[in-house]
Design an enzyme around this catalytic site. Structure first.
Site, PDB file in Angstrom:
ATOM      1  N   LYS A 129     149.842 111.014  29.708  1.00 40.98           N
ATOM      2  CA  LYS A 129     150.425 111.185  28.373  1.00 40.98           C
ATOM      3  C   LYS A 129     150.934 112.610  28.119  1.00 40.98           C
ATOM      4  O   LYS A 129     151.890 112.798  27.387  1.00 40.98           O
ATOM      5  CB  LYS A 129     149.424 110.794  27.292  1.00 40.98           C
ATOM      6  CG  LYS A 129     149.170 109.302  27.230  1.00 40.98           C
ATOM      7  CD  LYS A 129     148.142 108.993  26.165  1.00 40.98           C
ATOM      8  CE  LYS A 129     147.921 107.518  26.018  1.00 40.98           C
ATOM      9  NZ  LYS A 129     148.964 106.855  25.254  1.00 40.98           N
ATOM     10  N   ASN A 132     153.309 108.457  24.369  1.00 37.73           N
ATOM     11  CA  ASN A 132     152.864 107.211  24.992  1.00 37.73           C
ATOM     12  C   ASN A 132     154.011 106.253  25.271  1.00 37.73           C
ATOM     13  O   ASN A 132     153.790 105.138  25.714  1.00 37.73           O
ATOM     14  CB  ASN A 132     151.764 106.532  24.168  1.00 37.73           C
ATOM     15  CG  ASN A 132     152.238 106.036  22.838  1.00 37.73           C
ATOM     16  OD1 ASN A 132     153.387 106.227  22.452  1.00 37.73           O
ATOM     17  ND2 ASN A 132     151.349 105.389  22.108  1.00 37.73           N
ATOM     18  N   SER A 187     145.384  96.364  32.547  1.00 36.12           N
ATOM     19  CA  SER A 187     146.090  96.499  31.277  1.00 36.12           C
ATOM     20  C   SER A 187     146.531  95.133  30.755  1.00 36.12           C
ATOM     21  O   SER A 187     147.017  94.290  31.513  1.00 36.12           O
ATOM     22  CB  SER A 187     147.323  97.391  31.460  1.00 36.12           C
ATOM     23  OG  SER A 187     148.109  97.389  30.288  1.00 36.12           O
TER      24      SER A 187
END
Length: 116
Positions: A84, A105, A32
């Site tokens: 999510k 999110n 990420s």
């Protein structure tokens, strides 16, 4: 964790007892870009914050991790695949749009201790 990342990306020498903690929660968070973006922003804006990746492999771990992390001082999380939808049941208040979409999110710890 490489020493280079610890000192650079995570600004280890700037972390103090009152550093505000944030993270990205998901499975496969090691690639990420969120920690790099958020930590660079914290540094640029002189915010005493740290943003870390939190590998959460499944819903069972998620159910334990989120409340424990919030009690430990985390102020919020970005949430990515596959959590999510599952994280929705762990927050105190859902935004109407999140209810409509069926996923969130972001989890934020509010000043009153509730999560949204």
């Amino acid at each position: 964790l490489a020493l280079r990342d610890m000192l650079g990306l995570y600004r280890f020498k700037k972390v103090r007892f009152d550093t505000q903690m944030y993270g990205v929660v998901g499975n496969a968070v090691q690639h990420s870009m969120s920690p790099a973006v958020h930590n660079a922003s914290f540094d640029l804006l002189d915010i005493n914050g740290l943003y870390v990746p939190l590998l959460v492999p499944d819903a069972e771990v998620l159910n334990e991790m989120v409340p424990r992390a919030l009690k430990s001082g985390f102020k919020g999380f970005s949430v990515t695949i596959p959590h999510k939808e599952n994280v929705m049941k762990l927050v105190d208040e859902l935004d109407p749009i999140a209810k409509q979409i069926g996923a969130i999110n972001t989890v934020v710890l509010q000043s009153d201790g509730r999560t949204k």
